[in-house]
Write a protein that holds these residues in place. Structure first.
Motif, mmCIF file in Angstrom:
data_model
loop_
_atom_site.group_PDB
_atom_site.id
_atom_site.type_symbol
_atom_site.label_atom_id
_atom_site.label_comp_id
_atom_site.label_asym_id
_atom_site.label_seq_id
_atom_site.Cartn_x
_atom_site.Cartn_y
_atom_site.Cartn_z
ATOM 1 N N ALA A 1 86.296 -38.604 -52.830
ATOM 2 C CA ALA A 1 87.212 -38.522 -53.973
ATOM 3 C C ALA A 1 86.557 -39.103 -55.222
ATOM 4 O O ALA A 1 86.676 -38.532 -56.316
ATOM 5 C CB ALA A 1 88.515 -39.252 -53.664
ATOM 6 N N LEU A 2 85.854 -40.215 -55.064
ATOM 7 C CA LEU A 2 85.150 -40.803 -56.206
ATOM 8 C C LEU A 2 84.054 -39.865 -56.699
ATOM 9 O O LEU A 2 83.881 -39.668 -57.904
ATOM 10 C CB LEU A 2 84.567 -42.170 -55.826
ATOM 11 C CG LEU A 2 83.798 -42.922 -56.905
ATOM 12 C CD1 LEU A 2 84.642 -43.141 -58.159
ATOM 13 C CD2 LEU A 2 83.302 -44.255 -56.353
ATOM 14 N N LEU B 1 84.006 -36.592 -56.393
ATOM 15 C CA LEU B 1 84.681 -35.471 -57.054
ATOM 16 C C LEU B 1 85.130 -35.863 -58.457
ATOM 17 O O LEU B 1 84.941 -35.105 -59.420
ATOM 18 C CB LEU B 1 85.873 -35.009 -56.218
ATOM 19 C CG LEU B 1 86.669 -33.836 -56.770
ATOM 20 C CD1 LEU B 1 85.796 -32.588 -56.874
ATOM 21 C CD2 LEU B 1 87.882 -33.576 -55.888
ATOM 22 N N HIS B 2 85.697 -37.060 -58.574
ATOM 23 C CA HIS B 2 86.128 -37.551 -59.884
ATOM 24 C C HIS B 2 84.936 -37.630 -60.853
ATOM 25 O O HIS B 2 85.049 -37.215 -62.008
ATOM 26 C CB HIS B 2 86.795 -38.917 -59.748
ATOM 27 C CG HIS B 2 87.049 -39.586 -61.053
ATOM 28 N ND1 HIS B 2 88.034 -39.170 -61.928
ATOM 29 C CD2 HIS B 2 86.419 -40.626 -61.659
ATOM 30 C CE1 HIS B 2 87.996 -39.932 -63.017
ATOM 31 N NE2 HIS B 2 87.032 -40.823 -62.864
ATOM 32 N N MET B 3 83.827 -38.154 -60.376
ATOM 33 C CA MET B 3 82.642 -38.258 -61.235
ATOM 34 C C MET B 3 82.168 -36.870 -61.659
ATOM 35 O O MET B 3 81.827 -36.649 -62.819
ATOM 36 C CB MET B 3 81.508 -39.000 -60.516
ATOM 37 C CG MET B 3 81.748 -40.476 -60.351
ATOM 38 S SD MET B 3 80.317 -41.380 -59.721
ATOM 39 C CE MET B 3 79.945 -40.524 -58.203
ATOM 40 N N LEU C 1 83.904 -34.028 -61.845
ATOM 41 C CA LEU C 1 84.841 -33.358 -62.750
ATOM 42 C C LEU C 1 84.869 -33.989 -64.130
ATOM 43 O O LEU C 1 85.046 -33.301 -65.132
ATOM 44 C CB LEU C 1 86.248 -33.358 -62.145
ATOM 45 C CG LEU C 1 86.436 -32.490 -60.897
ATOM 46 C CD1 LEU C 1 87.824 -32.705 -60.292
ATOM 47 C CD2 LEU C 1 86.202 -31.025 -61.219
ATOM 48 N N SER C 2 84.706 -35.307 -64.180
ATOM 49 C CA SER C 2 84.783 -36.010 -65.465
ATOM 50 C C SER C 2 83.448 -36.009 -66.207
ATOM 51 O O SER C 2 83.410 -36.234 -67.418
ATOM 52 C CB SER C 2 85.246 -37.461 -65.260
ATOM 53 O OG SER C 2 84.230 -38.217 -64.604
ATOM 54 N N HIS D 1 79.229 -40.383 -64.493
ATOM 55 C CA HIS D 1 78.605 -40.775 -63.230
ATOM 56 C C HIS D 1 78.294 -42.270 -63.177
ATOM 57 O O HIS D 1 77.421 -42.701 -62.419
ATOM 58 C CB HIS D 1 77.344 -39.943 -62.994
ATOM 59 C CG HIS D 1 77.655 -38.501 -62.782
ATOM 60 N ND1 HIS D 1 77.830 -37.626 -63.823
ATOM 61 C CD2 HIS D 1 77.876 -37.791 -61.652
ATOM 62 C CE1 HIS D 1 78.118 -36.429 -63.344
ATOM 63 N NE2 HIS D 1 78.147 -36.498 -62.029
ATOM 64 N N GLN E 1 79.847 -44.585 -61.815
ATOM 65 C CA GLN E 1 80.196 -45.215 -60.537
ATOM 66 C C GLN E 1 79.323 -44.710 -59.379
ATOM 67 O O GLN E 1 79.683 -44.888 -58.217
ATOM 68 C CB GLN E 1 81.677 -44.975 -60.231
ATOM 69 C CG GLN E 1 82.622 -45.658 -61.171
ATOM 70 C CD GLN E 1 82.542 -47.182 -61.074
ATOM 71 O OE1 GLN E 1 82.047 -47.749 -60.108
ATOM 72 N NE2 GLN E 1 83.045 -47.849 -62.095
ATOM 73 N N HIS F 1 79.863 -45.325 -55.379
ATOM 74 C CA HIS F 1 80.015 -44.141 -54.530
ATOM 75 C C HIS F 1 79.006 -44.174 -53.376
ATOM 76 O O HIS F 1 79.375 -43.966 -52.206
ATOM 77 C CB HIS F 1 79.814 -42.895 -55.407
ATOM 78 C CG HIS F 1 79.597 -41.625 -54.668
ATOM 79 N ND1 HIS F 1 80.605 -40.949 -54.001
ATOM 80 C CD2 HIS F 1 78.473 -40.884 -54.502
ATOM 81 C CE1 HIS F 1 80.097 -39.851 -53.461
ATOM 82 N NE2 HIS F 1 78.816 -39.791 -53.751
#
Length: 123
Positions: free
Chosen positions: A21-22, A24-26, A28-29, A32, A34, A38
């Protein structure tokens, strides 16, 4: 308290889902920042804890008090380290850095405990 290998597998799968999920968030946003958190959640949470469970499944005699202590220690290490890294790479170095360090020490202690379990195992 008895902790079966399934407890390790369940925890590992939760960490895999969190890491994905992290990731995917990175993706999509486009942020990077994090990436380190991750990677650590994937490696320490998903892979290491899954491998602990695998070993204990293959060596059931190791499933005792030490394996219960390993489960609690390994999970505490992942949670504290991941929280510290997430905070650190969000820009709060004074809070994140010591948490990541404490989590890392707990994680090393968990691996040392796992080493004791491995070296005590009989084939």
């Amino acid at each position: 308290m008895t902790i079966s290998p399934a407890w390790f597998f369940r925890a590992a799968v939760v960490y895999a889902l969190i890491a994905m999920a992290l990731g995917l968030h990175m993706g999509l946003s486009g942020d990077h920042s994090q990436l380190t958190a991750h990677a650590h959640i994937n490696l320490v949470g998903w892979v290491s804890i899954f491998l602990y469970g695998t070993f204990l499944k293959l060596h059931p005699a190791g499933n005792g008090r030490l394996s219960a202590l390993l489960w609690f220690t390994a999970n505490a290490g992942v949670i504290v380290m991941a929280a510290g890294l997430l905070i650190l790479y969000s820009g709060n170095v004074p809070l994140g850095d010591p948490l990541a360090g404490i989590g890392s020490i707990i994680t090393i202690l968990a691996m040392a405990l796992f080493a004791v379990i491995v070296f005590r195992a009989r084939d």
